[in-house]
Design a protein around this motif. Structure first.
Motif, PDB file in Angstrom:
ATOM      1  N   MET A  15      56.854  20.888  29.185  1.00  0.00           N
ATOM      2  CA  MET A  15      56.942  21.868  30.049  1.00  0.00           C
ATOM      3  C   MET A  15      55.508  23.127  29.445  1.00  0.00           C
ATOM      4  SD  MET A  15      57.474  21.132  33.023  1.00  0.00           S
ATOM      5  CE  MET A  15      58.092  22.507  33.757  1.00  0.00           C
ATOM      6  N   GLY A  16      54.908  21.983  27.850  1.00  0.00           N
ATOM      7  CA  GLY A  16      54.014  23.618  27.613  1.00  0.00           C
ATOM      8  C   GLY A  16      52.949  23.910  28.087  1.00  0.00           C
ATOM      9  N   ARG A  17      51.990  23.060  29.162  1.00  0.00           N
ATOM     10  CA  ARG A  17      50.858  23.689  30.007  1.00  0.00           C
ATOM     11  C   ARG A  17      51.332  24.177  31.046  1.00  0.00           C
ATOM     12  NH1 ARG A  17      48.002  18.373  31.164  1.00  0.00           N
ATOM     13  NH2 ARG A  17      46.218  19.528  31.664  1.00  0.00           N
ATOM     14  N   LEU A  18      52.195  24.402  31.451  1.00  0.00           N
ATOM     15  CA  LEU A  18      52.357  25.792  32.624  1.00  0.00           C
ATOM     16  C   LEU A  18      53.017  26.687  31.694  1.00  0.00           C
ATOM     17  CD1 LEU A  18      54.410  23.098  34.694  1.00  0.00           C
ATOM     18  CD2 LEU A  18      52.728  24.340  35.149  1.00  0.00           C
ATOM     19  N   ASP A  19      52.521  27.273  30.936  1.00  0.00           N
ATOM     20  CA  ASP A  19      52.602  28.858  30.077  1.00  0.00           C
ATOM     21  C   ASP A  19      51.216  30.184  30.708  1.00  0.00           C
ATOM     22  OD1 ASP A  19      49.900  27.513  29.847  1.00  0.00           O
ATOM     23  OD2 ASP A  19      50.216  27.620  27.290  1.00  0.00           O
ATOM     24  N   LYS A  20      51.381  29.859  31.763  1.00  0.00           N
ATOM     25  CA  LYS A  20      50.047  31.154  32.483  1.00  0.00           C
ATOM     26  C   LYS A  20      51.373  32.436  32.746  1.00  0.00           C
ATOM     27  CE  LYS A  20      47.193  32.667  35.879  1.00  0.00           C
ATOM     28  NZ  LYS A  20      47.488  32.281  37.458  1.00  0.00           N
ATOM     29  N   ILE A  21      50.727  33.807  31.794  1.00  0.00           N
ATOM     30  CA  ILE A  21      51.167  35.179  31.687  1.00  0.00           C
ATOM     31  C   ILE A  21      50.272  35.961  32.652  1.00  0.00           C
ATOM     32  CG2 ILE A  21      51.589  36.791  29.746  1.00  0.00           C
ATOM     33  CD1 ILE A  21      51.836  34.264  27.979  1.00  0.00           C
ATOM     34  N   VAL A  22      51.128  36.857  32.933  1.00  0.00           N
ATOM     35  CA  VAL A  22      49.918  37.153  33.968  1.00  0.00           C
ATOM     36  C   VAL A  22      50.711  38.524  33.294  1.00  0.00           C
ATOM     37  CG1 VAL A  22      49.231  38.451  35.875  1.00  0.00           C
ATOM     38  CG2 VAL A  22      49.211  36.408  35.438  1.00  0.00           C
ATOM     39  N   VAL A  23      50.245  40.079  32.544  1.00  0.00           N
ATOM     40  CA  VAL A  23      51.150  41.372  33.078  1.00  0.00           C
ATOM     41  C   VAL A  23      50.749  42.558  33.735  1.00  0.00           C
ATOM     42  CG1 VAL A  23      51.161  43.472  31.033  1.00  0.00           C
ATOM     43  CG2 VAL A  23      50.710  40.661  30.271  1.00  0.00           C
ATOM     44  N   ILE A  41      51.413  46.349  33.146  1.00  0.00           N
ATOM     45  CA  ILE A  41      51.420  46.638  33.237  1.00  0.00           C
ATOM     46  C   ILE A  41      52.059  48.347  33.743  1.00  0.00           C
ATOM     47  CG2 ILE A  41      49.791  47.938  31.694  1.00  0.00           C
ATOM     48  CD1 ILE A  41      52.446  46.840  30.294  1.00  0.00           C
ATOM     49  N   ASP A  42      50.975  48.532  34.999  1.00  0.00           N
ATOM     50  CA  ASP A  42      51.266  49.963  35.754  1.00  0.00           C
ATOM     51  C   ASP A  42      52.619  49.420  36.425  1.00  0.00           C
ATOM     52  OD1 ASP A  42      48.847  51.023  34.834  1.00  0.00           O
ATOM     53  OD2 ASP A  42      48.015  49.288  36.996  1.00  0.00           O
ATOM     54  N   ASN A  43      52.958  48.316  36.824  1.00  0.00           N
ATOM     55  CA  ASN A  43      54.827  47.775  37.270  1.00  0.00           C
ATOM     56  C   ASN A  43      55.889  47.472  36.374  1.00  0.00           C
ATOM     57  OD1 ASN A  43      54.230  48.795  40.353  1.00  0.00           O
ATOM     58  ND2 ASN A  43      52.727  46.919  40.202  1.00  0.00           N
ATOM     59  N   LEU A  44      55.190  47.549  35.104  1.00  0.00           N
ATOM     60  CA  LEU A  44      55.782  47.245  33.768  1.00  0.00           C
ATOM     61  C   LEU A  44      56.563  45.866  34.408  1.00  0.00           C
ATOM     62  CD1 LEU A  44      57.468  50.320  32.205  1.00  0.00           C
ATOM     63  CD2 LEU A  44      55.624  48.893  32.113  1.00  0.00           C
ATOM     64  N   LYS A  45      55.792  44.766  35.018  1.00  0.00           N
ATOM     65  CA  LYS A  45      56.076  43.466  34.927  1.00  0.00           C
ATOM     66  C   LYS A  45      55.263  42.089  33.973  1.00  0.00           C
ATOM     67  CE  LYS A  45      56.319  40.443  39.653  1.00  0.00           C
ATOM     68  NZ  LYS A  45      55.709  40.418  40.456  1.00  0.00           N
ATOM     69  N   VAL A  46      55.939  41.264  33.933  1.00  0.00           N
ATOM     70  CA  VAL A  46      55.464  40.249  32.994  1.00  0.00           C
ATOM     71  C   VAL A  46      55.996  39.569  34.127  1.00  0.00           C
ATOM     72  CG1 VAL A  46      54.899  38.642  30.914  1.00  0.00           C
ATOM     73  CG2 VAL A  46      55.211  41.687  30.967  1.00  0.00           C
ATOM     74  N   SER A  47      54.469  37.962  34.281  1.00  0.00           N
ATOM     75  CA  SER A  47      54.924  37.257  34.889  1.00  0.00           C
ATOM     76  C   SER A  47      54.690  35.973  33.730  1.00  0.00           C
ATOM     77  CB  SER A  47      54.309  36.374  36.496  1.00  0.00           C
ATOM     78  OG  SER A  47      54.552  37.914  37.018  1.00  0.00           O
ATOM     79  N   ALA A  48      55.613  34.795  33.196  1.00  0.00           N
ATOM     80  CA  ALA A  48      55.699  33.498  32.747  1.00  0.00           C
ATOM     81  C   ALA A  48      55.977  32.577  33.479  1.00  0.00           C
ATOM     82  CB  ALA A  48      56.213  34.089  31.573  1.00  0.00           C
TER      83      ALA A  48
END
Ligand code: FAD
Length: 109
Positions: free
Chosen positions: A53-61, A63-70
């Motif tokens: 699963m190594g290529r499914l590694d998108k990260i979205v920060v 910061i305003d809502n203190l939320k990280v999607s990874a």
């Protein structure tokens, strides 16, 4: 040893792999960083599929809502790298920093 190792880059590719597995009867195993020692490919050696699963590694920060999607394949270290510019960091005490993934870690819960 897995007979086939695949590295999908999207959920659509994962779905296509699962369809092949269903059609052929080849069992599958999902691999993150491989630190857990539990990702042993089931079935007859050489007649099975390992999904890395190594290529499914998108990260979205967000910061305003203190939320990280990874993505499940994102490493703890890269999530940490994405947060540091904002003065935040991840808790990395329960997994090898440079190789354990978000989904691999979630499997511990
Ligand atoms: C030196 C060392 C120290 C450790 N210390 C601790 C500790 O203190 N506390 C603790 O709890 N653990 C500890 N661990 C265990 C470690 O936290 C876990 O092994 C690690 O988080 C697993 O992540 P991984 O990405 O390597 O997953 P893997 O080992 O690759 O996978 C783990 C499980 O999750 C499944 N999986 C992985 N990715 C996905 C996905 N995208 N979708 C669906 N299923 C998936 C796999 O099939 C497997 O069953 C340690 C491990 C090592 C090697």
């Amino acid at each position: 040893m897995p007979g086939i190792a695949v590295r999908p880059a999207s959920t659509e590719e994962v779905a296509a792999i699962v369809k092949v597995a269903n059609r052929t009867g080849y069992p599958i195993v999902v691999k993150g960083g491989g630190n857990g020692g539990g990702s042993v490919t089931p079935g007859e050696p050489g007649r099975n599929i390992m999904i890395d699963m190594g290529r499914l590694d998108k990260i979205v920060v967000d910061i305003d809502n203190l939320k990280v999607s990874a993505g499940g394949g994102a490493c703890l270290s890269t999530i940490d790298d994405a947060l540091r510019p904002y003065g935040y960091y991840t808790s990395t005490v329960i997994g090898p920093y440079f190789s354990a993934t978000a989904a691999g870690l979630a499997s511990r819960i």
